[in-house]
Design an enzyme around this catalytic site. Structure first.
Site, mmCIF file in Angstrom:
data_model
loop_
_atom_site.group_PDB
_atom_site.id
_atom_site.type_symbol
_atom_site.label_atom_id
_atom_site.label_comp_id
_atom_site.label_asym_id
_atom_site.label_seq_id
_atom_site.Cartn_x
_atom_site.Cartn_y
_atom_site.Cartn_z
ATOM 1 N N GLU A 83 -0.839 -9.302 -0.513
ATOM 2 C CA GLU A 83 -2.262 -9.553 -0.239
ATOM 3 C C GLU A 83 -3.079 -9.557 -1.531
ATOM 4 O O GLU A 83 -4.013 -10.346 -1.696
ATOM 5 C CB GLU A 83 -2.780 -8.494 0.744
ATOM 6 C CG GLU A 83 -2.156 -8.669 2.129
ATOM 7 C CD GLU A 83 -2.437 -7.509 3.068
ATOM 8 O OE1 GLU A 83 -2.236 -6.336 2.656
ATOM 9 O OE2 GLU A 83 -2.858 -7.757 4.208
ATOM 10 N N ALA A 92 0.872 -1.172 0.000
ATOM 11 C CA ALA A 92 0.000 0.000 0.000
ATOM 12 C C ALA A 92 0.909 1.222 0.000
ATOM 13 O O ALA A 92 2.061 1.140 0.449
ATOM 14 C CB ALA A 92 -0.868 -0.013 1.249
ATOM 15 N N GLU A 113 4.617 -5.088 7.066
ATOM 16 C CA GLU A 113 3.900 -4.038 7.796
ATOM 17 C C GLU A 113 4.434 -3.823 9.205
ATOM 18 O O GLU A 113 4.465 -2.706 9.716
ATOM 19 C CB GLU A 113 2.396 -4.369 7.890
ATOM 20 C CG GLU A 113 1.648 -4.330 6.563
ATOM 21 C CD GLU A 113 1.691 -5.634 5.780
ATOM 22 O OE1 GLU A 113 2.466 -6.537 6.143
ATOM 23 O OE2 GLU A 113 0.954 -5.740 4.788
ATOM 24 N N GLY A 136 0.531 -5.002 0.872
ATOM 25 C CA GLY A 136 -0.698 -5.046 0.077
ATOM 26 C C GLY A 136 -0.498 -5.728 -1.268
ATOM 27 O O GLY A 136 -1.445 -6.277 -1.843
HETATM 28 N N1 COA Z 1 4.649 3.147 -0.448
HETATM 29 C C1 COA Z 1 5.043 4.322 -0.948
HETATM 30 N N2 COA Z 1 6.177 4.492 -1.636
HETATM 31 C C2 COA Z 1 6.954 3.414 -1.823
HETATM 32 C C3 COA Z 1 6.601 2.142 -1.321
HETATM 33 C C4 COA Z 1 5.394 2.035 -0.607
HETATM 34 N N3 COA Z 1 4.957 0.877 -0.119
HETATM 35 N N4 COA Z 1 7.586 1.267 -1.656
HETATM 36 C C5 COA Z 1 8.488 1.963 -2.361
HETATM 37 N N5 COA Z 1 8.124 3.257 -2.457
HETATM 38 C C6 COA Z 1 8.824 4.343 -3.137
HETATM 39 C C7 COA Z 1 10.010 4.840 -2.329
HETATM 40 O O1 COA Z 1 9.590 5.752 -1.334
HETATM 41 C C8 COA Z 1 10.805 5.484 -3.426
HETATM 42 O O2 COA Z 1 10.242 6.724 -3.738
HETATM 43 P P1 COA Z 1 11.181 8.045 -3.963
HETATM 44 O O3 COA Z 1 12.073 7.670 -5.120
HETATM 45 O O4 COA Z 1 10.200 9.131 -4.288
HETATM 46 O O5 COA Z 1 11.926 8.228 -2.688
HETATM 47 C C9 COA Z 1 10.583 4.575 -4.616
HETATM 48 O O6 COA Z 1 9.390 3.874 -4.332
HETATM 49 C C10 COA Z 1 11.688 3.561 -4.816
HETATM 50 O O7 COA Z 1 11.841 2.845 -3.610
HETATM 51 P P2 COA Z 1 13.253 2.644 -2.893
HETATM 52 O O8 COA Z 1 12.978 2.373 -1.445
HETATM 53 O O9 COA Z 1 14.153 3.779 -3.185
HETATM 54 O O10 COA Z 1 13.774 1.332 -3.625
HETATM 55 P P3 COA Z 1 14.798 0.243 -3.066
HETATM 56 O O11 COA Z 1 15.138 -0.625 -4.206
HETATM 57 O O12 COA Z 1 15.907 0.897 -2.330
HETATM 58 O O13 COA Z 1 13.978 -0.605 -1.971
HETATM 59 C C11 COA Z 1 12.035 -1.808 -1.153
HETATM 60 C C12 COA Z 1 12.904 -1.394 -2.374
HETATM 61 C C13 COA Z 1 10.831 -2.551 -1.677
HETATM 62 C C14 COA Z 1 12.870 -2.744 -0.257
HETATM 63 C C15 COA Z 1 11.617 -0.544 -0.355
HETATM 64 O O14 COA Z 1 11.086 0.398 -1.265
HETATM 65 C C16 COA Z 1 10.586 -0.805 0.704
HETATM 66 O O15 COA Z 1 10.921 -1.333 1.764
HETATM 67 N N6 COA Z 1 9.320 -0.397 0.433
HETATM 68 C C17 COA Z 1 8.243 -0.503 1.392
HETATM 69 C C18 COA Z 1 7.709 -1.910 1.464
HETATM 70 C C19 COA Z 1 6.632 -2.015 2.519
HETATM 71 O O16 COA Z 1 6.865 -1.823 3.694
HETATM 72 N N7 COA Z 1 5.398 -2.352 2.073
HETATM 73 C C20 COA Z 1 4.283 -2.521 2.959
HETATM 74 C C21 COA Z 1 3.589 -1.240 3.187
HETATM 75 S S1 COA Z 1 2.290 -1.383 4.381
#
Ligand code: COA
Length: 259
Positions: A113, A66, A133, A110
């Site tokens: 999910e 999400a 989460e 999400g």
């Molecule tokens: N919601 C909003 N933005 C998200 C996102 C999410 N769930 N997952 C990634 N993004 C965004 C990042 O903020 C970033 O945006 P920016 O360039 O404007 O800063 C962009 O996507 C790229 O992500 P980034 O974190 O730089 O990539 P990465 O390769 O270093 O890491 C992940 C990848 C997936 C490990 C990391 O993005 C992450 O942990 N995301 C969240 C996952 C999560 O917790 N999901 C459950 C949410 S309830």
């Protein structure tokens, strides 16, 4: 309808919905959820579409969860209202035609999910899955606490949900979270191959079969078996059943019409 956050494409009897926010790793905000819901409504009523596929745009992510940006400052009432009378995950779960998750990369929160609400999950060998989460102080809210243990068992579900750890596609297959793992480059071809194979069957029989199997997760065995008998009997009302049986006896390929 023109979509802003998804791309909807039909190829023959198969429709592909691609979530299109690659710069945010296809994180699902309210607009994405609204547009997928709308697209699925269209696909449900389109008699030419027999199978749907959901995937993410780009090479990196299916859906990284999400949209966390929407959580900042959100109140319990806001969240309750956002669920509305149903959630996207339930819309996907109740979609009557087969729906496949084509997992092309990060499949988190999400995203996991969403994939679990689909019928069959095909993953790229580069995909990573998880319910992270807990790392931001919340819990799964799109069905993860209920669908994950049904797929992988209580212990594995708790391990994933309580640690927030990501697992690779092969591990996900080993525990039953995904059904197929294929080389990244072959993901789309393999998924389309499966979708087209299903699309060639009698669409009525496919719907009945899906409804029967899905009911197994909600019904006690005796009721599930009775339900199956009802749907099996309904299958005998179709022209496709006559065609399928006759084609077998005449040693030819059936031509199903969906009636
Ligand atoms: N919601 C909003 N933005 C998200 C996102 C999410 N769930 N997952 C990634 N993004 C965004 C990042 O903020 C970033 O945006 P920016 O360039 O404007 O800063 C962009 O996507 C790229 O992500 P980034 O974190 O730089 O990539 P990465 O390769 O270093 O890491 C992940 C990848 C997936 C490990 C990391 O993005 C992450 O942990 N995301 C969240 C996952 C999560 O917790 N999901 C459950 C949410 S309830």
């Amino acid at each position: 309808m023109a979509y802003e956050t998804i791309i909807l494409k039909r190829t023959g009897a198969v429709a592909i919905i691609r979530i299109n926010r690659p710069d945010k790793l296809n994180a699902m905000n309210a607009k994405v959820k609204e547009e997928i819901t709308h697209a699925l409504g269209d696909l449900e009523s389109d008699g030419d579409v027999r199978v749907a596929i959901i995937t993410g745009v780009g090479d990196k992510a299916f859906v990284a969860g999400a949209d966390i940006a929407e959580f900042a400052g959100k109140t319990p009432v806001d969240q309750w209202q956002a669920y509305g009378h149903t959630s996207l995950y339930n819309v996907v779960e109740r979609f009557p035609k087969p729906i496949l998750a084509m997992i092309n990369g990060y499949c988190l929160g999400g995203g996991c999910e969403l994939a679990m609400a689909c019928d069959i999950r095909i993953a790229s060998d580069r995909a990573q899955l998880g319910q992270p989460e807990i790392n931001i102080g919340i819990i799964p809210g799109g069905g993860g606490s209920q669908r994950l243990p049904r797929l992988v068992g209580l212990g594995k579900a708790l391990q994933l949900i309580l640690t927030g750890d990501r697992i690779d596609a092969r591990t996900a297959k080993e525990i039953g979270l995904v059904d197929e793992v294929v080389p990244h480059e072959a993901l789309e071809a393999k998924t389309l191959e499966l979708a087209n194979k299903i699309a060639e069957k009698s669409p009525v029989a496919v719907r009945l079969a899906k409804a029967a199997v899905k009911a197994s997760t909600n019904l006690p065995l005796d009721q599930g078996l009775r339900y199956e008998q009802s749907l099996f009997s309904i299958a005998f009302s179709t022209e496709d059943k006559e065609e399928g049986v006759r084609a077998f006896l005449e040693k030819r390929k059936p031509a199903f019409k969906g009636r």
